[in-house]
Write an enzyme that holds these catalytic residues in place. Structure first.
Site, PDB file in Angstrom:
ATOM      1  CG  ASP A  55      -7.229   4.371   6.407  1.00 17.88           C
ATOM      2  OD1 ASP A  55      -7.491   5.152   7.336  1.00 17.88           O
ATOM      3  OD2 ASP A  55      -6.942   4.758   5.265  1.00 17.88           O
ATOM      4  CD  GLN A  75      -2.004  14.875  13.712  1.00 22.34           C
ATOM      5  OE1 GLN A  75      -1.309  15.372  14.585  1.00 22.34           O
ATOM      6  NE2 GLN A  75      -3.290  15.174  13.597  1.00 22.34           N
ATOM      7  CE  LYS A 114      -6.839   0.043  -4.888  1.00 22.02           C
ATOM      8  NZ  LYS A 114      -8.178  -0.436  -4.473  1.00 22.02           N
ATOM      9  CE  LYS A 171      -8.447  19.861   5.703  1.00 18.07           C
ATOM     10  NZ  LYS A 171      -8.667  18.685   6.543  1.00 18.07           N
ATOM     11  CD  GLU A 194     -12.279  18.331   5.549  1.00 17.33           C
ATOM     12  OE1 GLU A 194     -11.512  19.187   6.035  1.00 17.33           O
ATOM     13  OE2 GLU A 194     -11.870  17.294   4.985  1.00 17.33           O
ATOM     14  CB  VAL A 219      -2.121  -7.294  -1.965  1.00 18.54           C
ATOM     15  CG1 VAL A 219      -1.974  -8.441  -0.969  1.00 18.54           C
ATOM     16  CG2 VAL A 219      -0.833  -6.479  -2.028  1.00 18.54           C
ATOM     17  N   GLY A 239       0.812  -1.214   0.000  1.00 18.07           N
ATOM     18  CA  GLY A 239       0.000   0.000   0.000  1.00 18.07           C
ATOM     19  C   GLY A 239       0.840   1.255   0.000  1.00 18.07           C
ATOM     20  CB  ALA A 240       1.798   3.617  -2.389  1.00 16.06           C
ATOM     21  N   GLY A 241      -0.499   4.469   0.400  1.00 24.03           N
ATOM     22  CA  GLY A 241      -1.229   5.605   0.935  1.00 24.03           C
ATOM     23  C   GLY A 241      -0.323   6.376   1.879  1.00 24.03           C
TER      24      GLY A 241
END
Length: 402
Positions: free
Chosen positions: A302, A320, A40, A379, A172, A83, A12-14
């Site tokens: 997550d 964060q 992915k 922000k 938001e 994956v 994962g590349a978050g």
């Protein structure tokens, strides 16, 4: 020698995974570890900006950058693959493009939308989930205005928008939507008074992480711009007409041309298939972010349910926290490679800001409530800092909010 290098595999590349990799490539020399990143998509996207792309106030291209632009090819190998299975016993990860083994595994597979089993929600409501859903939603909203303007027999439902959820993402998104609507009305010659935006929230309070003063500020801001709130109103179904809600134990149909679900996320479904004790795609980790029985597997972002020592509930899933976890895991991996132990993770809460469009917001920064332009500025600082932490000054200059 090369064959003696430990294999570090990051999934994962978050925010969490990419922070791990970029920190590792700074901390380690090329001969200390064989680092592989699997994702992915070929790009990373700023997930905390999806509400802007979904509303159409920010071009989706501004959210993304190539993963290979922030990794060092001599230290990190990038595999563009999905994956499909994690085999803990064999210490292998299966993908749609091959099988990869590991000595140390970092699972950072990210989030997906959670509809809590509400009938029809996946079929009829737009999700704020990824780049594809954001592009689809922003195009749909504009198409509704264009079709309304072009049609001889006007249907006011084309200008009605339902948003499910008054949490962070929902608020938001509403903030961006109140900026986008006047632009669309002006572009297509639509009377803005005919536009109806309704936010439906099952809980008795919106933005539960904030004080009543901050919540009231956000509500007043959005109501002044035409948003109607239905709080303590559960959505029981979604259909081609809109949401079915329950009011005073009676079901009622809310009709709209656009229904959007922004009320829940969960970790990757692959987590349930790969580990025991997983709830909504998240697994409880030990204090060092490894999982019980597997000191060689770190779980972050997550898909991680990290409960600080002495606490009862896991930390929320935020960028964060994910980035702090990624940075911490990189340091722990360096320790392990040097024959030392992984260390416990300690989260430093620097604050939270919820934007209300580009120029307003509410938040808590180092324990102090902030609103208005000060919140909007903070922000932008937070968003730009996230880009800087991964890609440095060059990427922050190119993709940052200033």
């Amino acid at each position: 020698m090369a064959q003696d290098r430990k294999k570090v595999l990051v999934l994962g590349a978050g925010y969490a995974g990419l922070q791990t990799v970029t920190k590792l490539q700074k901390e380690l020399s090329a001969d200390e570890a064989d680092i592989t990143l699997i994702n992915k998509n070929k790009y990373h996207y700023e997930a905390t900006w999806l509400h802007e792309a979904s509303a159409g106030t920010l071009n989706y291209e501004d959210l993304i950058y190539p993963i290979e632009s922030v990794i060092k090819e001599d230290k990190v190998k990038f595999i563009n693959a999905e994956v499909t299975k994690i085999d803990r016993n064999a210490k292998k990860v299966e993908t749609n493009h091959g099988i990869y083994d590991y000595d140390i595994l970092v699972v950072a597979l990210g989030f997906e939308s959670e509809t809590f089993g509400i009938n029809g929600m996946k079929d009829y409501a737009f999700q704020i989930e990824n780049i594809e859903t954001a592009r689809k939603l922003s195009r749909h909203i504009e198409d509704k205005f264009a079709n309304y303007a072009a049609s001889k027999e006007k249907d006011d439902k084309d200008l009605a928008i339902l948003v499910g959820g008054a949490g962070f993402t929902g608020i938001e998104f509403l903030g961006e939507l109140t900026e986008r609507i006047p632009e669309l009305c002006n572009k297509y010659g639509v009377d803005q008074n005919k536009v109806r935006v309704t936010c439906v929230e099952a809980a008795p309070k919106m933005l539960p992480m904030f004080s009543d003063e901050l919540v009231n500020y956000a509500v007043n801001y959005l109501e002044d711009r035409g948003v109607e709130f239905k709080i303590a109103t559960p959505i029981v179904a979604c259909n081609e007409k809109g949401f079915v809600v329950k009011i005073n134990d009676q079901e009622q149909q809310l009709e709209a041309g656009t229904a959007i679900w922004a009320a829940g996320v969960r970790g990757s479904k692959l987590m349930e298939e790969s580990f025991e004790g997983v709830k909504r795609g998240r697994i409880v980790t030990k204090q060092d972010l490894t999982i019980e029985g597997h000191d060689d597997i770190f779980v972050i972002g997550d898909v991680s349910a990290f409960i600080p020592a002495g606490e009862e509930r896991p930390l929320p899933t935020t960028a964060q926290i994910a980035m702090q976890q990624g940075e911490h895991v990189a340091k722990s991996i360096k320790n392990i490679l040097n024959g030392q132990a992984a260390t416990d993770f300690e989260y430093v809460d620097r604050g939270t800001v919820c934007s209300l469009g580009a120029h307003d917001g509410v938040g808590i920064v180092y324990g102090r409530d902030i609103t208005g332009k000060k919140a909007a500025f903070m922000k932008k600082v937070i968003d730009t800092r996230a880009v800087f932490k991964i890609g440095g000054v060059g990427l922050a200059f190119k993709k940052g909010k200033f």
